[in-house]
Design an enzyme around this catalytic site. Sequence first.
Site, mmCIF file in Angstrom:
data_model
loop_
_atom_site.group_PDB
_atom_site.id
_atom_site.type_symbol
_atom_site.label_atom_id
_atom_site.label_comp_id
_atom_site.label_asym_id
_atom_site.label_seq_id
_atom_site.Cartn_x
_atom_site.Cartn_y
_atom_site.Cartn_z
ATOM 1 N N GLY A 39 45.410 28.851 -0.016
ATOM 2 C CA GLY A 39 46.715 28.809 -0.695
ATOM 3 C C GLY A 39 47.738 28.052 0.132
ATOM 4 C CB ALA A 40 48.838 28.459 3.641
ATOM 5 C CG ASN A 41 44.836 25.013 4.094
ATOM 6 O OD1 ASN A 41 45.610 25.288 5.005
ATOM 7 N ND2 ASN A 41 43.535 25.213 4.184
ATOM 8 N N GLY A 55 39.556 19.877 0.561
ATOM 9 C CA GLY A 55 39.592 20.225 -0.866
ATOM 10 C C GLY A 55 40.952 20.804 -1.259
ATOM 11 C CG ASP A 56 42.107 24.203 0.682
ATOM 12 O OD1 ASP A 56 41.414 24.538 -0.292
ATOM 13 O OD2 ASP A 56 41.936 24.645 1.837
HETATM 14 O O1 RIB Z 1 39.528 25.626 2.533
HETATM 15 C C1 RIB Z 1 39.703 25.750 3.916
HETATM 16 C C2 RIB Z 1 40.274 27.081 4.224
HETATM 17 O O2 RIB Z 1 39.327 28.062 3.870
HETATM 18 C C3 RIB Z 1 40.539 27.301 5.699
HETATM 19 O O3 RIB Z 1 41.828 26.905 6.101
HETATM 20 C C4 RIB Z 1 40.257 28.787 5.874
HETATM 21 O O4 RIB Z 1 41.389 29.544 6.161
HETATM 22 C C5 RIB Z 1 39.601 29.237 4.572
HETATM 23 O O5 RIB Z 1 40.462 29.940 3.789
#
Ligand code: RIB
Length: 298
Positions: free
Chosen positions: A41-43, A244-245
Amino acid sequence: MNKIFVIGSINIDITVSGKRLPEKGETVKADKFYIYPGGKGANQAISAGRCGAKTELVGKIGRDYFGDIINSYLKKENIDLSLKYGKQTGMAFINVDNHGKNMITVYPGSNSELDYNDFNHIKMENSIIMFQQEIPLKTIEDTIKNTRNNNNIIITDPSPFIKNEFILKNSDFLTPNEKEAELLSNVSINSIEDAKKASKTIHEKYSNNVIIKLGSKGSLINYNGEIVHYKPYKINAVDTTGAGDCFNGTFAAKYIETEDVDKSMEFANTAAALSTLSYGAFPSFPYINDVLSAIGRN
Ligand code: RIB
């Protein structure tokens, strides 16, 4: 459209990077060790914010040492924060090999305590709402039930993979990676043609738009039944954690700006590749000008 809301996980990523990933029961030596915040989520939220989108991150961390680290990083970002506190900050334990490929085990901690009642006061209308599956699926379902009719666009990353028919049917965009697309479609993906076939199956089953993130093979979108493949942006990846994020966050950022799927795919495809050029999740996400100049160079 108003804003991007990311309802999702926030973790501390503890990473070791070495020549190769360990086999079951094996010990291998690492060359690097680093700790940075992450969490799907944060990413996504940070990637969207760095590319200029008005973004709000909704999540839960612990009132502990790791929660303080996360707060200090998040406050430097250009995003709104709606953070609640639970028992323990979520942790991710990551192994990275010398091709940048990773293996992750997540301890959800406070992420697993995030409840719709924690944020039901937030008005989400005419916005993009983004989910991943590191928070309780019930929270995602409740949010969808309460916001579906407010002219919102829902983008769901079915990762970590858990098949939830309600969430799958009620998302406007699904964004699986190759493995998740195989699991959703029962099509094994060994080529771009296979990925196109998988996207068709998913699109027909859930009647939504499907983006498949194919890593070093680029990405593809099935938008209303029309499929376009985007070639990979050529780079030498050192750490693919969060790529991916980053794709999802930057896709949403471009989409809320332009409402143009093609431009958003090109932008996200490039941004995600750039994010693999450096170590860690948070520190690796590009800013808007990095992405625009990479697109210009391509
Ligand atoms: O998608 C990568 C993330 O997956 C990482 O930052 C880790 O925290 C996991 O949630």
